[in-house]
Write a protein that holds these residues in place. Structure first.
Motif, PDB file in Angstrom:
ATOM      1  N   UNK A  56     118.605  48.218 124.198  1.00 57.59           N
ATOM      2  CA  UNK A  56     117.463  48.357 123.409  1.00 57.59           C
ATOM      3  C   UNK A  56     116.430  47.418 123.822  1.00 57.59           C
ATOM      4  N   UNK A  60     114.728  48.808 126.962  1.00 59.16           N
ATOM      5  CA  UNK A  60     113.974  49.852 126.558  1.00 59.16           C
ATOM      6  C   UNK A  60     112.580  49.247 125.985  1.00 59.16           C
ATOM      7  N   UNK A  61     112.560  48.136 125.354  1.00 60.58           N
ATOM      8  CA  UNK A  61     111.435  47.497 125.042  1.00 60.58           C
ATOM      9  C   UNK A  61     110.507  46.930 126.285  1.00 60.58           C
ATOM     10  N   UNK A  84     110.275  48.455 128.910  1.00 61.14           N
ATOM     11  CA  UNK A  84     109.902  49.453 129.682  1.00 61.14           C
ATOM     12  C   UNK A  84     108.529  49.765 129.157  1.00 61.14           C
ATOM     13  N   UNK A  85     108.362  49.335 127.940  1.00 64.34           N
ATOM     14  CA  UNK A  85     107.109  49.891 126.991  1.00 64.34           C
ATOM     15  C   UNK A  85     105.768  48.766 127.527  1.00 64.34           C
ATOM     16  N   UNK A 118     103.920  42.736 125.796  1.00 61.45           N
ATOM     17  CA  UNK A 118     104.398  43.524 124.402  1.00 61.45           C
ATOM     18  C   UNK A 118     105.960  42.930 123.913  1.00 61.45           C
ATOM     19  N   UNK A 163     105.928  39.686 122.356  1.00 62.64           N
ATOM     20  CA  UNK A 163     105.112  39.928 120.922  1.00 62.64           C
ATOM     21  C   UNK A 163     106.097  40.221 119.672  1.00 62.64           C
ATOM     22  N   UNK A 188     116.048  46.966 116.414  1.00 60.38           N
ATOM     23  CA  UNK A 188     114.732  47.307 117.066  1.00 60.38           C
ATOM     24  C   UNK A 188     114.692  46.412 118.260  1.00 60.38           C
ATOM     25  N   UNK A 199     109.030  46.916 134.215  1.00 60.42           N
ATOM     26  CA  UNK A 199     108.328  47.839 133.188  1.00 60.42           C
ATOM     27  C   UNK A 199     106.830  47.872 133.665  1.00 60.42           C
ATOM     28  N   UNK A 249     107.955  45.031 112.654  1.00 62.63           N
ATOM     29  CA  UNK A 249     108.355  45.229 114.066  1.00 62.63           C
ATOM     30  C   UNK A 249     108.448  46.592 114.275  1.00 62.63           C
ATOM     31  N   UNK A 250     108.859  47.663 113.447  1.00 58.00           N
ATOM     32  CA  UNK A 250     109.121  48.738 113.817  1.00 58.00           C
ATOM     33  C   UNK A 250     107.701  49.609 114.052  1.00 58.00           C
ATOM     34  N   UNK A 308     105.252  48.119 115.140  1.00 60.48           N
ATOM     35  CA  UNK A 308     104.563  47.521 116.396  1.00 60.48           C
ATOM     36  C   UNK A 308     105.117  48.549 117.621  1.00 60.48           C
ATOM     37  N   UNK A 309     106.541  48.892 117.599  1.00 62.77           N
ATOM     38  CA  UNK A 309     107.263  49.607 118.332  1.00 62.77           C
ATOM     39  C   UNK A 309     107.073  50.937 118.520  1.00 62.77           C
ATOM     40  N   UNK A 325     103.443  51.481 119.916  1.00 61.70           N
ATOM     41  CA  UNK A 325     103.516  51.282 121.394  1.00 61.70           C
ATOM     42  C   UNK A 325     104.188  52.657 122.095  1.00 61.70           C
ATOM     43  N   UNK A 356     102.112  54.900 124.783  1.00 63.88           N
ATOM     44  CA  UNK A 356     102.826  54.938 126.009  1.00 63.88           C
ATOM     45  C   UNK A 356     102.811  56.826 126.274  1.00 63.88           C
ATOM     46  N   UNK A 398     117.207  52.652 116.617  1.00 58.77           N
ATOM     47  CA  UNK A 398     115.819  52.358 116.981  1.00 58.77           C
ATOM     48  C   UNK A 398     115.429  53.525 117.895  1.00 58.77           C
TER      49      UNK A 398
END
Lengths: 152, 213
Positions: free
Chosen positions: A26, A29-30, A32-33, A41, A44, A89, A151, B19-20, B22-23, B26, B30, B137
């Protein structure tokens, strides 16, 4: 070139942290965003996680310190559940796993189990934080040197 | 030869965790969606223009937009709602029920996200009209599942209104070769997916132009 050396260092560090099970996929994964408009990102989101996790661990600590005679399992179970979600997450695998165990102890009304888990949470949180901070520090150095990040 | 400029679809994302939020924001951006995030079910209903029960009738009289949303709250149409299941106060399940019970909102597709892989929970949501259940997630690959639900919903809307505009899903499903042109370089990872031979469905964003020859 220094940027290339740093990039290799970052790759190796990330791979090691994944191998140790501190982080899982995960986190990748973050990463890659991230794009040119949002290079920070991942940092943050992870900063929000640090804040949330610290708050929840403090809550759990307070609740379990208030004497073992009365423990509000509903409240600490809910806190552990929230921490489980936040950590999942961002891919903080060890913290997620500890939260699952913690909730199991809550269901059993097992105070000792909860206290043991909480101690491990303190330890794993500071370890995870350290590793993530090292990763972001390296990323910053790479960006400052004009290099690219995963990313981007 | 037909040239169709597609609009950017608007998604309302509901999650109590910052947090979620923001995720998901994004992830959606994207994937070329326009996004609004709120932190509770009641704020989601407010954004959708659904307020108190007794005000509903009065509100329906004011309704003019095609989606049936209140015009004073709602300036932009919401094409899909994606919500967390477990939230304090109104849960994602409660929100789903409210949307499906509302005559003006029931055609908006709803997707539920949850960290618990509980079969009874999943079937309960699907029975209540949820279009999809995503395990948290949520990942970038999950975002591909959103568009078909929006297009399906659009077909329903358009049939209802007897409009003569051809539905987007029919166009892309046609056997003619589809060419997707125009894209920002920042979404390079998404492009690889969309241009892969097995996925010829056109992308929809304000920057995208679908050309059908």
């Amino acid at each position: 070139m220094e940027a290339r050396l740093l990039q290799r260092e970052l790759m190796e560090l990330t791979a090691r942290v994944l191998e140790e099970g501190v982080l899982d996929k995960q986190f990748l994964e973050i990463q890659t965003l991230r794009d040119e408009d949002n290079p920070n990102f991942p940092a943050e989101v992870v900063a929000l996680f640090f804040e949330d996790a610290q708050k929840l661990i403090n809550e759990l600590t307070k609740a379990l310190q208030q004497g073992q005679n009365y423990v509000d399992f509903g409240k600490i179970g809910a806190d552990a559940h929230q921490l489980k979600g936040s950590s999942a997450s961002v891919g903080a695998k060890r913290i997620t796993d500890l939260c699952i165990a913690f909730r199991g102890f809550c269901d059993q009304l097992n105070v000792e189990g909860c206290c043991g888990c909480l101690q491990q949470l303190h330890y794993e949180f500071s370890l995870t934080k350290n590793k993530l901070e090292s990763i972001f520090k390296l990323e910053k150095q790479i960006l400052a040197g004009g290099g690219m990040l995963p990313g981007m | 030869m037909t040239i169709v400029a597609e609009p950017q679809f608007h998604v309302l994302a509901v999650d109590d965790s910052i947090i979620d939020r923001k995720l998901i924001e994004r992830l959606l951006k994207t994937s070329s969606f326009q996004v609004t995030t709120v932190d509770s079910g009641s704020k989601a209903l407010e954004f959708l223009g659904l307020v108190e029960q007794e005000e509903e009738e009065q509100q329906q009289q004011q309704t003019s937009s095609t989606s049936g949303l209140s015009s004073y709250h709602q300036e932009i149409e919401v094409n899909l709602v994606i919500t967390d299941y477990c939230m304090p106060g109104m849960t994602g399940y409660d929100l789903l029920k409210k949307i499906k019970e509302s005559s003006s909102l029931k055609n908006i597709p709803v997707i539920i996200m949850s960290s618990e892989n509980a079969p009874s929970r999943i079937s309960r949501c699907l029975e209540e009209g949820a279009d999809e259940f995503l395990l948290k997630p949520v990942k970038l690959s999950d975002m591909k599942k959103l568009r078909p639900h929006i297009l399906k919903g659009k077909c329903k809307d358009q049939q209802k209104q007897h409009q003569k505009i051809t539905c987007s899903i029919d166009i892309t499903a046609a056997p003619s070769p589809t060419l997707v042109a125009g894209s920002a370089s920042k979404r390079k990872s998404m492009e690889d997916d969309t241009l892969a031979p097995q996925r010829t469905r056109a992308r929809f964003s304000s920057e995208t132009l679908t050309v059908i020859i």
